[in-house]
Design an enzyme around this catalytic site. Structure first.
Site, PDB file in Angstrom:
ATOM      1  N   CYS A  63      43.829  37.624  33.405  1.00 45.74           N
ATOM      2  CA  CYS A  63      43.918  36.727  34.562  1.00 45.74           C
ATOM      3  C   CYS A  63      44.626  35.427  34.195  1.00 45.74           C
ATOM      4  O   CYS A  63      45.325  34.847  35.012  1.00 45.74           O
ATOM      5  CB  CYS A  63      42.534  36.460  35.135  1.00 45.74           C
ATOM      6  SG  CYS A  63      41.350  35.979  33.881  1.00 45.74           S
ATOM      7  N   GLU A  91      50.878  37.607  41.188  1.00 45.81           N
ATOM      8  CA  GLU A  91      50.311  38.043  39.914  1.00 45.81           C
ATOM      9  C   GLU A  91      50.732  39.498  39.655  1.00 45.81           C
ATOM     10  O   GLU A  91      50.470  40.379  40.471  1.00 45.81           O
ATOM     11  CB  GLU A  91      48.788  37.942  39.979  1.00 45.81           C
ATOM     12  CG  GLU A  91      48.131  38.199  38.645  1.00 45.81           C
ATOM     13  CD  GLU A  91      46.618  38.164  38.707  1.00 45.81           C
ATOM     14  OE1 GLU A  91      46.055  38.586  39.721  1.00 45.81           O
ATOM     15  OE2 GLU A  91      46.008  37.724  37.731  1.00 45.81           O
ATOM     16  N   LYS A 110      27.939  45.845  38.321  1.00 46.26           N
ATOM     17  CA  LYS A 110      28.844  46.971  38.591  1.00 46.26           C
ATOM     18  C   LYS A 110      30.135  46.802  37.787  1.00 46.26           C
ATOM     19  O   LYS A 110      30.920  45.891  38.038  1.00 46.26           O
ATOM     20  CB  LYS A 110      29.212  47.067  40.075  1.00 46.26           C
ATOM     21  CG  LYS A 110      29.919  48.405  40.333  1.00 46.26           C
ATOM     22  CD  LYS A 110      30.721  48.432  41.599  1.00 46.26           C
ATOM     23  CE  LYS A 110      32.147  48.011  41.439  1.00 46.26           C
ATOM     24  NZ  LYS A 110      33.008  48.927  40.654  1.00 46.26           N
ATOM     25  N   GLU A 163      35.788  34.389  39.921  1.00 46.56           N
ATOM     26  CA  GLU A 163      36.837  34.216  38.902  1.00 46.56           C
ATOM     27  C   GLU A 163      37.953  35.159  39.288  1.00 46.56           C
ATOM     28  O   GLU A 163      37.818  36.374  39.161  1.00 46.56           O
ATOM     29  CB  GLU A 163      36.264  34.562  37.525  1.00 46.56           C
ATOM     30  CG  GLU A 163      36.996  33.866  36.386  1.00 46.56           C
ATOM     31  CD  GLU A 163      38.177  34.662  35.872  1.00 46.56           C
ATOM     32  OE1 GLU A 163      39.298  34.436  36.408  1.00 46.56           O
ATOM     33  OE2 GLU A 163      38.025  35.491  34.984  1.00 46.56           O
TER      34      GLU A 163
END
Ligand code: NDP
Length: 490
Positions: free
Chosen positions: A301, A398, A193, A267
């Site tokens: 990331c 983040e 997906k 991850e």
């Protein structure tokens, strides 16, 4: 620029526009789901639009897979696993993967444009970084397909079965390659997906694999939103889940799958530390820092979003960084001169804006260069924060945007302590001329990757992954095969 200008006058010139042709891509008006080797309408009957974030123009209508569609795709993948793909000799599987890799290379210009118009990243990056790495991943894992017994000698590696893979929007085709290439090389079949805002390159990739003759059902692509991802990872006939995305969703998946017996890799997010020592080659370090945080608008990331500069060179370094920021070009992602493209979505722009407002509110000093932003689309100026303290939200959370938080340190111990002061542990960079100091730092930084005198360097043979809330499992290299195999005694 004219030759008659007096030497003291500032240079006043601009790059001429150099736009990549958008008509290299031929989009369908509407896309179905790619199941069992062909596009089919969704049983859910639901569709949504994907837009170009640089213009807000709709690009194509895309199917939203519901639970019945997920079930149909998993069944196709199960059948292909047991009847075709897992019994096939590795050398034969390799031929398909090599063919796919070559076709990616042949169509890389078209795929780069597609990635840029659907995601907003500069064409310079999709053309020179994403696409070459995508092809390299398929070539690399094609090479392993008939050598699994040599990768894990004496351990009789076996494929796991059907893998459910969910990927984010920051590197749509590259994240697909990181997941699909090792899974197929190891003999598994895949239901993938892509993210809601960037489905087009995965769908085009699905069609490409059909052209390559990949047997039906070996790869299935289900577009949709979070609910589609949730239905896929919790489907009872999925043997292995591979997820890349936010820590919040990663935690939810891990909670839901606890006790299910499924193999999982996650991850997740990061808050990368870039540490600059006084003896670093300063101009190179400035370039490394710029690449570390402004590459792909900071939607990375492992972005080096926290900068630690040794106190005695702090002011000089920040002055150089500000000067360099003023030369970055923000704008049309299809222009080959663009350094910073569009923010991927209105939601992400809102999140970046909220965290930047928090930085100002908490007392950090903000710097943004003057630059004209396009009137339509989602944009954010490259941003530096100075005077940041460890407790500020911009030092802890983040941001996933072009925003750098700068702090200082005096001793190597202090640098390590500050760099490790985050729930994440994905990537770090160290700049110094002393090799022994690099090794000393690398030993102490809680980070899956530590780059030395560089940043954001990737290679398919090199494993990548996190510690702590950045997740677990490795992608890339021989390590990247392991999550897709049953291996006796490991
Ligand atoms: P998400 O974790 O929400 O999305 C990642 C993928 O998971 C997408 O395909 C998403 O679908 C899907 N998804 C969403 N909810 C579920 C669920 N319950 N079960 C299974 N799959 C699900 O990240 P976002 O795209 O919303 O980004 C939010 C934040 O995540 C960013 O600000 C950033 O901090 C971080 N992030 C980290 C990335 C990394 O590489 N480590 C990459 C992207 C984001 P859909 O797209 O439809 O929501």
């Amino acid at each position: 620029m004219t030759l008659a200008q007096p030497p003291s006058a500032p240079l006043d010139w601009q790059y001429a526009p150099s736009k990549e042709a958008p008509d290299l891509v031929r989009l369908e008006r509407s896309y179905g789901l790619f199941i069992d080797g062909r596009f089919v309408p969704p049983l859910s009957k639901q569709k949504f639009w994907t837009v170009n974030p640089a213009t807000e123009e709709p690009l194509a209508e895309v199917a939203e897979a519901g639970e019945k569609d997920v079930d149909k795709a998993v069944r196709a993948a199960r059948l292909a696993f047991s009847e075709v793909w897992s019994p096939m000799p590795g050398a034969e599987r390799a031929k398909y993967l090599f063919r796919i890799a070559r076709m990616i290379q042949e169509r890389s210009r078209e795929l780069a444009v597609l990635e840029t118009i659907d995601g907003g990243k500069p064409i310079r990056e999709s053309r020179d970084v994403d696409l070459p790495l995508v092809a390299a991943h398929f070539f690399y894992y094609a090479g392993w397909a008939d050598k699994l017994d040599y990768a894990f000698p004496g351990l009789r590696p076996q494929p796991l079965g059907v893998t459910g893979q969910v990927i984010p929007w920051n590197f749509p085709l590259l994240m697909l390659a990181w997941k699909v290439a090792p899974a197929l090389a190891a003999g598994n079949t895949v239901v993938l997906k892509p993210a809601e805002t960037t489905p087009l390159s995965a769908l085009t990739f699905g069609a490409l694999t059909a052209e390559a003759g990949l047997p039906p059902g070996v790869l299935n692509i289900l577009t949709g939103a979070g609910a589609t991802g949730a239905a896929l990872v919790s489907h009872r006939d999925v043997d292995k889940v591979a997820f890349t995305g936010s820590t919040a969703v990663g935690k939810m998946i891990q909670r839901n799958l606890a006790g299910s017996g499924k193999k999982v890799t996650l991850e997740l997010g990061g808050k990368g530390a870039h540490v600059i020592f006084e003896d670093a080659a300063m101009d190179q370090a400035v370039e490394g820092v710029v690449n570390g945080i402004f590459f792909n608008q900071g939607h990375v990331c492992c972005a080096g979003s926290r900068l630690f500069v040794q106190e005695n060179i702090h002011d000089q370094f920040v002055a150089k960084l500000k000067r360099r920021l003023s030369t970055l070009r923000v704008g049309d992602p299809l222009d080959k001169n663009t350094d910073i493209g569009a923010i991927n979505s209105a939601e992400q722009l809102e999140r970046i804006s909220e965290l930047v407002a928090a930085g100002i509110e908490e007392g950090a000093g903000i710097f943004q260069p003057e630059c004209a932003l396009p009137t339509r689309g989602f944009w954010f100026r490259p941003t530096l924060f100075t005077g940041v303290s460890q407790s500020h939200r911009i030092a802890q959370e983040e941001i996933f945007g072009p925003v750098l938080s700068i702090m200082s340190f005096r001793t190597p111990d202090e640098a390590v302590e500050k760099a490790n002061n985050t729930p994440y542990g994905l990537a770090a960079g160290v700049w110094t001329q002393k090799g022994s100091r690099i090794l000393w730092m690398a030993d102490r930084l809680n980070s899956g990757v530590v780059w030395a005198n560089t940043y954001n360097k990737f290679d398919p043979s090199s494993p990548f992954g996190g510690y702590k809330e950045s997740g677990f499992g490795r992608e890339g290299g021989r390590h990247g095969l392991l999550p897709y195999l049953k291996v006796e005694g490991l």
